[in-house]
Design an enzyme around this catalytic site. Structure first.
Site, mmCIF file in Angstrom:
data_model
loop_
_atom_site.group_PDB
_atom_site.id
_atom_site.type_symbol
_atom_site.label_atom_id
_atom_site.label_comp_id
_atom_site.label_asym_id
_atom_site.label_seq_id
_atom_site.Cartn_x
_atom_site.Cartn_y
_atom_site.Cartn_z
ATOM 1 N N LYS A 134 44.075 39.255 37.839
ATOM 2 C CA LYS A 134 42.766 38.824 38.200
ATOM 3 C C LYS A 134 42.423 37.366 37.657
ATOM 4 C CE LYS A 134 39.017 41.839 39.717
ATOM 5 N NZ LYS A 134 39.297 42.156 40.999
ATOM 6 N N GLU A 179 46.484 41.950 51.071
ATOM 7 C CA GLU A 179 45.101 42.658 51.106
ATOM 8 C C GLU A 179 43.983 41.629 51.504
ATOM 9 O OE1 GLU A 179 43.850 42.935 46.954
ATOM 10 O OE2 GLU A 179 45.628 42.031 46.199
ATOM 11 N N ARG A 185 44.232 46.107 32.573
ATOM 12 C CA ARG A 185 44.558 45.112 33.262
ATOM 13 C C ARG A 185 44.093 43.608 32.744
ATOM 14 N NH1 ARG A 185 41.918 46.042 39.067
ATOM 15 N NH2 ARG A 185 40.241 45.281 38.172
HETATM 16 C C1 LIG Z 1 39.415 43.367 41.730
HETATM 17 C C2 LIG Z 1 40.284 43.094 42.995
HETATM 18 C C3 LIG Z 1 40.710 44.573 43.700
HETATM 19 C C4 LIG Z 1 39.850 45.650 43.501
HETATM 20 O O1 LIG Z 1 40.269 46.014 42.234
HETATM 21 P P1 LIG Z 1 39.395 47.317 41.627
HETATM 22 O O2 LIG Z 1 40.112 47.511 40.220
HETATM 23 O O3 LIG Z 1 39.401 48.321 42.663
HETATM 24 O O4 LIG Z 1 37.970 46.621 41.795
HETATM 25 C C5 LIG Z 1 41.399 44.026 44.870
HETATM 26 N N1 LIG Z 1 42.042 43.063 45.167
HETATM 27 C C6 LIG Z 1 41.652 41.931 44.559
HETATM 28 C C7 LIG Z 1 42.338 40.532 45.052
HETATM 29 C C8 LIG Z 1 40.842 41.884 43.394
HETATM 30 O O5 LIG Z 1 40.621 40.953 42.806
#
Ligand SMILES: *Cc1c(COP(=O)(O)O)cnc(C)c1O
Length: 372
Positions: free
Chosen positions: A218, A254, A116
């Site tokens: 991210k 989300e 990622r």
């Molecule tokens: C990091 C994140 C998540 C969760 O991702 P994980 O890999 O499960 O920790 C979900 N939504 C957003 C917007 C994120 O930044």
């Protein structure tokens, strides 16, 4: 509060400290403290506590990520014209190291975070790093700070890789120089007061991210977009926000930093990837556990607000929040109680399986555990 005891006065040996001895014998080049730091493990919240060291590497455009080493944990000097400060050219990752029931230190699916990181950096023009470099940085940092990992049953170590443009950019353009840092912090639970059941605010007043924007990376900019709505929701007594899709406001997206799931007619539903949804490692793990262990039908689809509000169970998930039940959802008009307002059987079972795999309390049938 962290007091740093001298390393030369180990307490009587316990099973927990033997693990470090074993590891230090296996990898003599890395210093393995024989005992835990003296930290109030029961009082841990979700904060950045300083630890011994962090990874720091630099890379210029057109070069490979090879440079880097552990340095003492501390501040970073930046030019006021640094690209990250002016144009938000930065990404991060979030992962955890666990002291498990088998009395060893493990990470959970770090390969997914590495993959990622590559996607996120690519989207915002940061040179991508290969798995080998990413893993070396992460594992070196965790190993060097291994005594800051909470004992089994007392929390986890949050691991935070970040990369950002540091060279001067006064016109909008990618930087020519980048830093990669990995720091860690021992953490307890994410929601204040150990909120076991969340009350979320669902609103279309603000969007977190746009479908063709950077929501699926991210990238740090997404999180500044969520600060104001999140803060407003919290000051109104909710734990956090549920965002709707920026293009179709009838379906849900989300939370600011966690993915959402609903149990509807016995099936497990979650918004499909491809737009602004972040491809969570926990999301993927929940889907796998639900399908493979619990034999649930899982659908990655558009979820209408109506359907969410009438669901039997709702939960959110992420590395930081783990699996947390959503008991109530409020809109501007009305408050909805989801199911009986507490953990439903499916949420509970998914949560239990995930945590037990991560803590090595049950066998890991998927090859997710990465011992270090
Ligand atoms: C990091 C994140 C998540 C969760 O991702 P994980 O890999 O499960 O920790 C979900 N939504 C957003 C917007 C994120 O930044």
């Amino acid at each position: 509060m962290i007091r740093r005891p001298p390393r030369s006065t180990p307490k009587p040996s316990s099973a927990a400290s033997d693990v470090y001895k074993r590891q230090s014998l296996e990898n003599a080049s890395i210093f393995m403290p024989l005992k835990k730091q003296q930290i109030d493990w029961d009082g841990l919240g979700f904060e950045a506590l300083p630890t011994r060291s962090m990874w720091k590497g630099e890379c210029s455009t057109g070069e490979e990520w090879t440079d880097g080493d552990l340095v003492p944990y501390g501040d970073v000097n930046l030019s006021p014209a640094a690209c990250v400060l002016n144009y938000g050219q930065g990404v991060f990752e979030g992962m955890k190291a666990y002291h498990t029931a088998k009395d060893r230190i493990v990470m959970f699916r770090p390969d997914k975070n590495s993959a990622r990181m590559q996607k996120s950096t690519q989207r915002i023009c940061i040179p991508t790093m290969n798995d080998e470099y990413f893993m070396k940085a992460v594992l070196s940092t965790v190993k060097d700070n291994i005594d800051y990992i909470p004992p089994y049953g007392k929390g986890t170590m949050y691991v935070r890789p970040i990369s950002f443009g540091i060279s001067k950019a006064i016109s909008v353009q990618p930087a020519s120089k980048y830093l990669f840092i990995v720091f860690t912090s021992p953490v307890g639970s994410y929601f204040k007061g150990d909120a076991k059941v969340l009350h979320l605010f669902l609103s279309d007043e603000f969007h977190r991210a746009a479908p063709k924007g950077i929501g699926n990376a991210k990238a740090i900019g997404n999180y500044s977009a969520s600060l104001f709505p999140g803060m407003q929701a919290k000051s109104n007594g909710y734990n956090d926000m549920i965002y709707v899709h920026a293009k179709n406001e009838q379906i849900i997206e989300e939370m600011g930093a966690a993915n959402l799931f609903a149990v509807s007619n016995g099936e497990l539903l979650t918004p499909k990837l491809g737009g602004s949804i972040l491809d969570g490692v926990t999301r993927d793990s929940v889907i796998t556990i639900a399908k493979e262990i619990l034999n649930l039908k899982v659908k990655e689809i558009d979820i209408e607000i109506e359907r969410l509000l009438k669901a039997e169970e709702v939960f959110c998930c992420g590395t930081a929040v783990e699996v947390t039940c959503v008991g109530k959802i409020s809109t501007k008009e009305k408050e909805y109680i989801i199911g009986n307002g507490d953990y439903g059987p499916k949420t509970l079972s998914i949560k239990k399986h995930l945590i037990q795999i991560q803590k090595e309390e049950i066998d890991d049938p998927f090859g997710w555990i990465h011992p270090i």
